[in-house]
Design a protein around this motif. Structure first.
Motif: not given
Length: 363
Positions: A115-123
């Motif tokens: 699986x891709x190790x992509x990260x979305x940070x939101x807030x």
């Protein structure tokens, strides 16, 4: 296989990992055809490992440029040192789990979990998303390549798609983390009636680049406006972490962090800290940090031996924009337990003036 071996050596000398991988795969395929499956498997296992080679500064000297402005489209941070960040325990745990998953990619690959190790940070803004990206860079030892959106977005939307591709190709050729800050600026929902067709094609281009990049690389994106993101964007990020504003219970830890450089007379007073935390609830860590630093400056200018409770309350009050309302400021300080004499000292006015204002307001 002699040609492939020569090409692998060339790729190593050129520090071109993609060239090395490409020709190593060819050797693996030829070995498999000749029945040497175990040797072929060993090569494939090495290729599937996400081993990080040493980072050389010269690999990052030539940045991708926007053809129109001739400005670089990325910033590079190598060996970054991040400041402490106060986060809710759940958010901390998620970030630590993400960092651990990056270090264990070989094990996941062996189990077929690619699986891709992509990260979305939101807030909300000012809550530490950019600091978290730098923290992950520091912990992994990987440079952080931050895409500069003002350099990506061109007046010609066709050029914007080309710029996006340049940035992804640049990051793909180097051991790094690609960080897309203010992600909503280029990942807006394609069903937005305000957006023209060409901009929707830019989003399509972005998604295609993310898909290619996610196969073997690390992508982090951050946004203050997650509701603006195209639904397809969310599916590209296997890790999604919300970074919220601090709660009233978390604010005391922030105060200790931002005020650690000076003596603070109220830092161990539970009642006063609770009062301040109630006032600061709803603000971002960035806002609270600004109040703390301005409070320290005011304390120094007033020649205080330590940052006083009235001085800090004053800074909390004026941060709300009520700079010129003296009566309301006096009432505010009085309601928070500051004596009349300390109010007069804090505001450099007579005690009699303070008393008169309080008496007048009581009538």
């Amino acid at each position: 296989m002699r040609t492939e071996l020569i090409k692998i050596i060339e790729g190593g000398l050129e520090r071109n990992p993609e060239k090395v991988k490409s020709y190593a795969k060819l050797i693996s395929e030829k070995l498999r055809e000749t029945g040497e499956e175990k040797f072929a498997d060993r090569i494939n296992n090495l290729l599937n490992k996400k081993t990080i080679h040493p980072v050389y500064l010269d690999e990052f000297l030539s940045k991708p440029m926007d053809n129109d402005s001739r400005l670089p489209m990325v910033d590079i941070d190598i060996d970054t040192k991040t400041e402490d960040v106060v986060l809710p325990p759940i958010v901390k745990n998620k970030i630590e789990d993400y960092i651990q998953s990056l270090s264990q990619r070989d094990k996941f690959s062996q189990l077929g979990l690619n699986l891709p190790e992509s990260l979305l940070l939101f807030g909300p803004p000012g809550c530490g998303k950019t600091t978290i990206a730098h923290y992950i860079s520091e912990r992994t030892g990987l440079p952080l390549v931050t895409a500069k959106l003002d350099g990506l977005i061109s007046s010609l939307l066709g050029s914007t798609a080309k710029n996006i591709r340049k940035v992804f190709e640049y990051a793909q050729e180097r051991p790094c983390i690609l960080f897309l800050d203010e992600f909503d600026a280029i990942a807006k929902a394609r069903n937005d009636s305000q957006e023209v067709g060409e901009l929707k094609r830019v989003v399509n281009s972005l998604l295609q680049n993310i898909d290619t990049f996610n196969e073997n690389n690390i992508l982090i994106a951050a946004t203050n406006h997650e509701k603006l993101l195209d639904p397809a964007v969310w599916r590209r990020f296997t890790n999604q972490i919300e970074v919220p504003k601090p709660t009233e219970d978390e604010i005391p830890e922030l105060l200790k962090l931002y005020l650690k450089s000076v003596n603070v007379e109220f830092i161990e007073d539970i009642k006063k800290i609770k009062t301040i935390s109630e006032i600061l609830t709803g603000l971002s860590p960035s806002d609270i940090k600004a109040i703390c630093f301005n409070g320290i400056k005011r304390s120094i200018l007033k020649n205080e031996d330590s940052l006083s409770y009235p001085t800090f309350l004053y800074q909390c009050y004026i941060s709300n924009g009520y700079h010129n309302d003296l009566d309301e400021l006096i009432l505010f300080l009085n309601a928070k337990g500051v004596s009349q004499i300390n109010i007069s000292k804090t505001l450099d006015i007579s005690q009699r003036q303070v008393r008169n204002i309080l008496q007048r307001k009581e009538l």
